[in-house]
Every structure is written in C-alpha cells, then in structure tokens.
Design a protein around this motif. Structure first.
Motif, PDB file in Angstrom:
ATOM      1  N   ILE A 152     -41.850  26.386  12.694  1.00 17.62           N
ATOM      2  CA  ILE A 152     -40.441  26.177  13.436  1.00 17.62           C
ATOM      3  C   ILE A 152     -39.411  26.934  12.690  1.00 17.62           C
ATOM      4  O   ILE A 152     -39.186  26.698  11.357  1.00 17.62           O
ATOM      5  CB  ILE A 152     -40.050  24.733  13.563  1.00 17.62           C
ATOM      6  N   LEU A 153     -39.085  28.097  13.198  1.00 22.82           N
ATOM      7  CA  LEU A 153     -38.280  29.196  12.500  1.00 22.82           C
ATOM      8  C   LEU A 153     -36.805  28.984  13.237  1.00 22.82           C
ATOM      9  O   LEU A 153     -35.936  29.149  12.265  1.00 22.82           O
ATOM     10  CB  LEU A 153     -38.622  30.503  13.027  1.00 22.82           C
ATOM     11  N   GLU A 154     -36.567  28.373  14.327  1.00 21.26           N
ATOM     12  CA  GLU A 154     -35.293  28.043  14.664  1.00 21.26           C
ATOM     13  C   GLU A 154     -34.734  26.582  14.377  1.00 21.26           C
ATOM     14  O   GLU A 154     -35.179  25.705  15.280  1.00 21.26           O
ATOM     15  CB  GLU A 154     -35.145  28.417  16.444  1.00 21.26           C
ATOM     16  N   LEU A 155     -34.394  26.464  13.330  1.00 18.51           N
ATOM     17  CA  LEU A 155     -34.022  25.016  12.966  1.00 18.51           C
ATOM     18  C   LEU A 155     -32.781  24.309  13.378  1.00 18.51           C
ATOM     19  O   LEU A 155     -31.783  24.213  12.582  1.00 18.51           O
ATOM     20  CB  LEU A 155     -34.213  24.923  11.616  1.00 18.51           C
ATOM     21  N   THR A 156     -32.719  24.192  14.777  1.00 20.45           N
ATOM     22  CA  THR A 156     -31.434  23.780  15.398  1.00 20.45           C
ATOM     23  C   THR A 156     -31.828  22.725  16.241  1.00 20.45           C
ATOM     24  O   THR A 156     -33.028  22.702  16.785  1.00 20.45           O
ATOM     25  CB  THR A 156     -30.677  25.018  16.209  1.00 20.45           C
ATOM     26  N   ASN A 157     -30.985  21.546  16.359  1.00 22.66           N
ATOM     27  CA  ASN A 157     -31.264  20.712  17.234  1.00 22.66           C
ATOM     28  C   ASN A 157     -32.556  19.794  17.086  1.00 22.66           C
ATOM     29  O   ASN A 157     -33.308  19.426  17.884  1.00 22.66           O
ATOM     30  CB  ASN A 157     -31.191  20.854  18.847  1.00 22.66           C
ATOM     31  N   MET A 158     -32.906  19.685  15.554  1.00 26.23           N
ATOM     32  CA  MET A 158     -34.207  18.894  15.257  1.00 26.23           C
ATOM     33  C   MET A 158     -34.289  17.673  15.543  1.00 26.23           C
ATOM     34  O   MET A 158     -35.313  17.090  15.459  1.00 26.23           O
ATOM     35  CB  MET A 158     -34.621  19.371  13.967  1.00 26.23           C
ATOM     36  N   CYS A 159     -33.084  17.020  15.624  1.00 23.03           N
ATOM     37  CA  CYS A 159     -32.975  15.623  15.981  1.00 23.03           C
ATOM     38  C   CYS A 159     -33.695  15.141  17.363  1.00 23.03           C
ATOM     39  O   CYS A 159     -34.357  14.352  17.565  1.00 23.03           O
ATOM     40  CB  CYS A 159     -31.448  15.100  16.198  1.00 23.03           C
ATOM     41  N   ASP A 160     -33.666  16.521  18.340  1.00 29.59           N
ATOM     42  CA  ASP A 160     -34.217  16.091  19.639  1.00 29.59           C
ATOM     43  C   ASP A 160     -35.611  16.252  19.689  1.00 29.59           C
ATOM     44  O   ASP A 160     -36.266  15.529  20.065  1.00 29.59           O
ATOM     45  CB  ASP A 160     -33.617  17.144  20.623  1.00 29.59           C
ATOM     46  N   VAL A 161     -36.137  17.183  18.680  1.00 28.03           N
ATOM     47  CA  VAL A 161     -37.708  17.351  18.469  1.00 28.03           C
ATOM     48  C   VAL A 161     -38.444  16.104  17.707  1.00 28.03           C
ATOM     49  O   VAL A 161     -39.145  15.458  18.180  1.00 28.03           O
ATOM     50  CB  VAL A 161     -37.936  18.530  17.689  1.00 28.03           C
ATOM     51  N   PHE A 176     -32.413  16.861   7.773  1.00 30.40           N
ATOM     52  CA  PHE A 176     -33.179  17.285   6.650  1.00 30.40           C
ATOM     53  C   PHE A 176     -34.075  18.740   6.951  1.00 30.40           C
ATOM     54  O   PHE A 176     -33.778  19.696   6.011  1.00 30.40           O
ATOM     55  CB  PHE A 176     -34.140  16.470   6.164  1.00 30.40           C
ATOM     56  N   LEU A 177     -34.579  18.731   8.116  1.00 29.34           N
ATOM     57  CA  LEU A 177     -35.217  20.109   8.410  1.00 29.34           C
ATOM     58  C   LEU A 177     -34.385  20.924   8.552  1.00 29.34           C
ATOM     59  O   LEU A 177     -34.550  22.291   8.271  1.00 29.34           O
ATOM     60  CB  LEU A 177     -35.940  19.824   9.682  1.00 29.34           C
ATOM     61  N   GLU A 178     -33.106  20.840   8.959  1.00 31.99           N
ATOM     62  CA  GLU A 178     -32.164  21.956   9.537  1.00 31.99           C
ATOM     63  C   GLU A 178     -31.530  22.494   8.239  1.00 31.99           C
ATOM     64  O   GLU A 178     -30.784  23.472   8.116  1.00 31.99           O
ATOM     65  CB  GLU A 178     -30.930  21.355  10.325  1.00 31.99           C
ATOM     66  N   ARG A 179     -31.475  21.814   7.033  1.00 32.93           N
ATOM     67  CA  ARG A 179     -30.859  22.272   5.824  1.00 32.93           C
ATOM     68  C   ARG A 179     -31.429  23.757   5.288  1.00 32.93           C
ATOM     69  O   ARG A 179     -30.768  24.269   4.711  1.00 32.93           O
ATOM     70  CB  ARG A 179     -31.027  21.183   4.711  1.00 32.93           C
ATOM     71  N   GLY A 180     -32.754  24.033   5.364  1.00 37.95           N
ATOM     72  CA  GLY A 180     -33.177  25.190   5.199  1.00 37.95           C
ATOM     73  C   GLY A 180     -33.864  25.259   3.649  1.00 37.95           C
ATOM     74  O   GLY A 180     -34.256  26.267   3.376  1.00 37.95           O
ATOM     75  N   SER A 181     -33.732  24.211   2.953  1.00 42.25           N
ATOM     76  CA  SER A 181     -34.302  24.211   1.562  1.00 42.25           C
ATOM     77  C   SER A 181     -35.823  23.640   1.428  1.00 42.25           C
ATOM     78  O   SER A 181     -35.884  23.377   0.392  1.00 42.25           O
ATOM     79  CB  SER A 181     -33.305  23.225   0.662  1.00 42.25           C
TER      80      SER A 181
END
Length: 421
Positions: A152-161, A176-181
């Motif tokens: 998953i490269l576009e780490l936005t709205n991951m709560c919906d996923v 956590f996923l959206e942080r990029g670390s």
C-alpha cells in the motif's frame, strides 16, 4: 525455510488466464480460496520470523490472529510481523489472563483462516476504494496474480481499510500505518535479529514502537470486531457458573494442547530415529490441527507445526498425522502415525477430505501418504469462518472482570489495557 505455495490447482493455467472464467461471479469463491492458500503461506512464514517464546509464552500468537493483518507499506510477511508486534506492544494481553493460560499454540486452524480472510478483505477494500473502479472480483484476481504482494503506497484513510478488515482498533492502526515510519521500524527488527537473539530483537522493536507512537484514537471494540466480546456475552461472565465454564474451557484447551504436543514431540523423535542422517528437530509452534472421527470412533488428526534443528535460528514446516482410539488390531490393522517436513520446493498443497471438510488449510505432503490422501471427493468451496463464530481463542482469552473486553487504553482493572505512549 519452507515454501509459500501458489494456491490450489483449481483450473488449468489456460483456464485461469481466461477472461471469461475470471469474470464469472461463480468463480469468485474459487479465486478467494486460491488467494487464501497464498496468504496462509505468508502467515506461516511470518510466524517463523517471530520468537517462539514470545509467540507461545508471551501470547504473541493471540495478537497475530487478532490483529496481525498482512496489508501495509511492506511485503505481506513483513506487514504481518510488524503489525502483530505493534498490536502486542500497544494493546497487551492482561497479566491475569496470561497467567491462567500459560503457553498457547494455535490448535483450531480456523483462527488462522479468520485473520487471513480479514486481511484479504482489507486488501480488497484498498484496491476498490475511490477513485478506483475495480470491483471485488477484479481486485481478488489482481491479488491472485500478484500473489497477494501489493504494498500500500497511498497511505491515506487507512482507518477505512482497517474497518473493512474488522481490525479491533481501526483508528489507532490506521494512524500507525499513515505515519510512514513502518519500513524503518521493520528494518530495525531485521537488523536486530541478524545481530542478536530473536527474543532481544523482539523486545527492542516493541520498545521502539511504544516510543514512536503518538496519542491515537482508541475505541472499545464493536461486537462484530472482537469475537471475544461475543464469547463473553454468551458465557454471561458475571455469574459463578459461567466463570466455572470459562475455567473448564481453558483447562480443556490446555489438556488438549499438552496431548497434541506430546504426540508431535514423539513423532519428531521417531522421525530422527528413522533417518540417522537427518538433523534432530525440536518442536516449536503448532500452527493448526484438524480432526475427523470415522464410523469406528477412531480419530485421525492432521497438523502443521514448525520445528527447529538449530536452536530456533531457523524453522522448518512439518506435517503430521496421528491417531487416537484405534480399534482392536484383530479387527482392523492399526494406522501408523507419522510426521514429515514439507519440502522447500513444495508448490502444490496435497488435498484432504479431513481438512477441507471443515474448510481448514493444512499443508500436506505431495506424496498423499496420509489418510484419505487419494480420495477424489472434495467439498465445494464454502465460507471459511463466520466472523460471529466462536473459536477457541475467543473464549480462552476472555477476561473475567465483566463488561466485555476492552481493546483500548484505560487505567487499571483486569479488562483495561493501557496504550503506552
């Protein structure tokens, strides 16, 4: 280590590539089973990358089958590893429950099925979200062709996923996923494993995850997101008889586990005695057991487990078949129990009525030298596990303090697990 097989051979290669067949709604259940086979191999490999002591004694397996989803910015195996450790670090099991269970394996293979199926739901939700025009069947087909390896490269709205995948903490996990670390944290874990023992690497990455986590939204799990809550409600955990029932269920689980581990350890010794040139293996983690009872009330068990010959530095996937309550040998020849490693070049899992009858994925040897291994009658694909179905892990990990299972932070109490910052 061991193979990640390409899935069930449901059709010829030409048929699989046929656009007409792939677009048929009737073929979607077969595609999902194909994908589940691939994802199951991912989870077995992820288990082998985690320390056995943490998996069994530290109950990391509970975190894996609860929240170890395989989607994220890394490859599927790495995603399972880091997502499992993240959940264990921030939402640890209460010490009260852990102390009453001791070490635990995965005995009911359906626990693996459920997390694998939910991971697929998350991947499909990611591929189908706007502005994408993909439908479920096209998304599953794409995942099959990519062998589920779609970072998953576009780490936005991951709560919906995460919500689509029924993660117990979708908002916190999405943040956590959206942080990029995540990639850096996983590299830290791999580096620590190479230059130290697995247990110290695990503790180091847990500390790093806790220190790097910002304040995140936390929810009390919705009933359809945490099967343990439903299990608690069915047990009506506040009354004494229900507490006795819970204690009895745990005792039965531990007794069954001790019996299974004893049988598998004996088979491993026999495997070593049969081939003096083979390395001596030590049992690690049981990854699933299925059983069938025939008309003579004889029970056959099929199991997958990991074993190591080098003190846990590497793991080998094994298959085992063992029997209970065999009839008098004057009436029927006793069946022989055995275990064998699954070859590293194993590309096609043998099929078995015993295991597929309850929709369980147990990887079998290609030799088919096991009970019903040559049967040509197999069930049609069915839904693997209903999300509302009560499984072993849902009950034995239930807390006893009443009010359900709290999957987020609070302060104090048996059911309240703090989110460390």
């Amino acid at each position: 280590m061991f193979p990640i097989h390409p899935g069930r051979r449901l059709a010829s290669h030409a048929d699989f590539c046929s656009a007409t067949l792939l677009e048929s709604p009737d073929f979607l259940p077969f595609l999902r089973l194909q994908l589940l086979d691939m994802v199951h191999g991912v989870y077995l490999k992820a288990i082998a990358m985690l320390p056995v002591r943490a998996l069994r004694d530290g109950h990391l397996l509970h975190s894996l089958v609860t929240a170890g989803h395989c989607y994220g910015p890394l490859d599927p195996v790495a995603n399972v590893v880091i997502n499992t450790i993240w959940y264990d670090a921030l939402f640890p099991l209460s010490k009260d429950v852990a102390s009453k269970l001791g070490a635990a394996d995965i005995l009911d293979a359906r626990s693996m099925h459920r997390i694998e199926s939910r991971s697929i739901d998350g991947l499909v939700a990611y591929l189908c979200r706007p502005p994408s025009t993909l439908g479920e069947q096209a998304a599953v087909t794409l995942l099959c062709r990519a062998r589920s390896d779609i970072p998953i490269l576009e780490l936005t709205n991951m709560c919906d996923v995460a919500q689509a995948a029924k993660h117990p903490q979708p908002a916190a996990f999405g943040e956590f996923l959206e942080r990029g670390s995540v990639p850096e944290l996983y590299q830290l874990y791999c580096h620590a494993r190479v230059h130290g023992d697995p247990d110290s690497a695990f503790e180091r990455i847990k500390m790093a995850l806790v220190q790097s986590t910002r304040v995140a939204p936390v929810q009390r799990c919705a009933r359809d997101m945490d099967s343990a809550s439903a299990a608690l409600e069915r047990l009506n955990i506040n009354n004494a008889p229900a507490l006795e029932t819970l204690s009895a269920r745990r005792s039965f689980f531990m007794s069954k586990q001790a019996s299974f581990r004893g049988a598998l350890e004996s088979l491993l010794i026999g495997y070593g005695d049969h081939d003096p040139l083979a390395p001596l293996y030590k049992l690690g983690v049981i990854c699933g057991v299925t059983s069938e009872t025939n008309y003579r009330y004889t029970s056959v068990f099929h199991a997958n487990f990991l074993a190591s010959s080098d003190g846990g530095l590497s793991w080998k996937l094994f298959f085992a078949e063992f029997w209970r309550n065999q009839p008098d040998n004057r009436i029927e020849e006793p069946k022989k129990s055995f275990c064998c490693p699954i070859p590293d070049d194993h590309k096609y899992p043998g099929r078995c009525v015993v295991c597929e009858n309850d929709s369980s994925v147990i990887i079998h040897p290609q030799s088919r030298k096991y009970y019903m291994g040559h049967s040509v009658i197999f069930p049609l694909p069915v839904s693997l596990v209903a999300d509302t179905e009560e499984l072993d892990f849902d009950v034995i990990y239930s807390s006893e303090g009443g009010g359900g299972v709290v999957c987020g932070p609070a302060t104090g109490g048996v059911n309240e697990r703090p989110l460390l910052m």
